[in-house]
Design an enzyme around this catalytic site. Structure first.
Site, short mmCIF file in Angstrom:
data_model
loop_
_atom_site.label_atom_id
_atom_site.label_comp_id
_atom_site.label_asym_id
_atom_site.label_seq_id
_atom_site.Cartn_x
_atom_site.Cartn_y
_atom_site.Cartn_z
N CYS A 77 22.34 67.00 -2.62
CA CYS A 77 22.33 68.51 -2.48
C CYS A 77 23.80 69.13 -2.19
CB CYS A 77 21.37 68.64 -1.32
SG CYS A 77 21.16 70.67 -1.00
N GLU B 113 28.49 70.38 4.70
CA GLU B 113 27.66 69.08 4.73
C GLU B 113 27.03 68.88 3.29
OE1 GLU B 113 26.30 69.95 9.18
OE2 GLU B 113 24.78 69.11 7.96
N CYS C 194 27.85 81.07 4.79
CA CYS C 194 26.96 81.91 3.69
C CYS C 194 26.92 83.30 4.00
CB CYS C 194 25.59 81.06 3.43
SG CYS C 194 24.47 82.07 1.85
N CYS D 231 15.85 70.54 4.51
CA CYS D 231 16.21 71.73 4.09
C CYS D 231 16.36 72.89 5.27
CB CYS D 231 15.44 72.16 3.05
SG CYS D 231 15.54 73.68 2.16
N CYS E 139 17.03 80.56 7.59
CA CYS E 139 18.25 79.66 7.35
C CYS E 139 19.28 79.40 8.35
CB CYS E 139 18.85 79.80 5.88
SG CYS E 139 19.81 78.55 5.49
#
Length: 410
Positions: free
Chosen positions: A137, A120, A144, A378, A151
């Site tokens: 971004c 994304e 990850c 975020c 997160c």
């Protein structure tokens, strides 16, 4: 996609060969979108052309957003036919896009094969003293590996690195979204700022991210100021030191805790590179002299978690930690996601935290949450990405078990 025998050494990093490729180096068509200028120049020389053609083609790709070689009018017809046979200009496939009521834009790209190979990208508009700012971004990995506890992206695990075309293609598509109906020669780049702050840890995909940022800075491509390209890292210390030698862009640190004990919990890579090492690496990074350097300070990112890292004691620890590091601090209200074990700090707590840092002489801002109506804020960059590692499933079971213990004890 057709296969041609072409020169490959100039693009070995950007376009890896298939393990089953024959010995004569037969490869798929070369995707020129992901080549930096040195890589593009070498490619043109290896196919028997002058290297200045690289700059011409880069301008068509990155400044006029042309993907059809037939539209490149300052290149001979013979060369255009040649490129058509052995090359493509191809951005990642857009499988979903959504535009927020506040102007934020979000794309989901399919990269490679498989339904779960999705990333994304989010564009956030804002007005500043220089005019309308559009900050993109960009993601650098599918998933990850670092598994920061707050997160949502980390809960899907790590799948793979993105290649250069997949990284720069996000910037290409964001710009193109503003001009697809504009005549080619009237097109102008719209994105003003880039933050390597999306899915993944950029410094764990170092070479592809480095070359992509070089394309962003290149006057034959996007011509962005090095102060407007920011790499955000959770703290891969050896690669921060490597960046000192390789590129001059702005550096941001995902800090989120002012002491090692808490940061070990929130940002597990801290166990390998604790705060003392991380702050020292940041000091080395900004040690470069020169008025034109972007390394005058480090941006500190700090997500505000209710009752976890938001007390005035934490603020005082942060003041002590950063006292010898030129830095600007960005406080980020936590964006909750399903089964998240944290809550967002109250507005009053965030303001009190900001005041303590400002009174100590730091430039400290509170990030405005944007795009949360389209899951673009975020920490919400997980969207439709499949969980191949089963990390999210295991994590949700753990949270449910903890909640059951709390209920039974209550």
């Amino acid at each position: 996609m057709s296969t041609e025998v072409v020169a490959t050494s100039a693009i070995s990093d950007a376009q890896p060969q298939s393990p089953s490729a024959p010995t004569q180096k037969s490869v798929e068509k070369v995707n020129l979108l992901g080549l930096s200028r040195p890589q593009m120049e070498k490619f043109f020389e290896e196919i028997g052309e002058k290297k200045f053609r690289a700059g011409q083609v880069m301008k068509w790709i990155h400044q006029f957003f042309v993907t059809d070689f037939a539209e490149m009018t300052n290149i001979s017809g013979k060369l255009r036919e040649k490129l058509e046979k052995i090359c493509v200009i191809e951005a990642p496939e857009v499988v979903h896009k959504n535009y927020s009521k506040d102007g934020t834009r979000k794309w989901v790209f399919r990269v490679g094969d498989g339904e779960g190979s999705l990333v994304e990208t989010v564009l956030i508009p804002a007005d500043d003293k220089t005019g309308a700012r559009k900050t993109l971004c960009i993601s650098s990995q599918v998933g990850c590996a670092l598994d920061c506890s707050f997160c949502s992206t980390g809960k899907q695990g790590f799948q793979r690195d993105l290649n250069q075309a997949e990284i720069i293609g996000q910037l290409w598509m964001a710009n193109y979204s503003y001009m697809e109906d504009i005549p080619v020669l009237e097109r102008e780049r719209s994105v003003t700022n880039v933050v390597m702050m999306g899915m993944g840890e950029p410094l764990l995909n170092y070479d592809a991210v480095l070359n992509s940022m070089r394309i962003m800075l290149d006057d034959f491509a996007y011509g962005m100021s090095k102060r407007r390209v920011t790499l955000s890292t959770s703290g891969v210390v050896p690669k921060i030191d490597q960046m000192v030698k390789d590129i001059d862009v702005a550096l941001a640190i995902s800090l989120h805790a002012p002491n090692d004990e808490l940061r070990n919990e929130l940002v597990p890579i801290n166990k390998k590179y604790p705060l003392e090492q991380l702050i020292a690496a940041c000091q080395r990074y900004i040690a470069k002299d020169g008025n034109e350097s972007s390394r005058k300070h480090v941006t500190i990112e700090y997500v505000m978690l209710d009752g976890v890292n938001d007390s005035l004691t934490h603020a005082q620890e942060m003041i002590k930690l950063l006292k010898n590091l030129p830095s600007k601090i960005n406080l980020i209200p936590f964006n909750p996601f399903p089964h998240a074990p944290y809550g967002r700090s109250s507005r009053n707590k965030i303001i009190s935290f900001q005041k303590a840092l400002s009174d100590a002489g730091f430039v400290c801002t509170i990030r405005q949450t944007r795009g949360d109506d389209i899951d673009a804020a975020c920490g919400q960059l997980v969207g439709q990405v499949a969980d191949r590692t089963r990390r999210a499933e295991q994590w949700k079971k753990k949270v449910a078990a903890q909640n059951e213990i709390i209920r039974s004890q209550g």
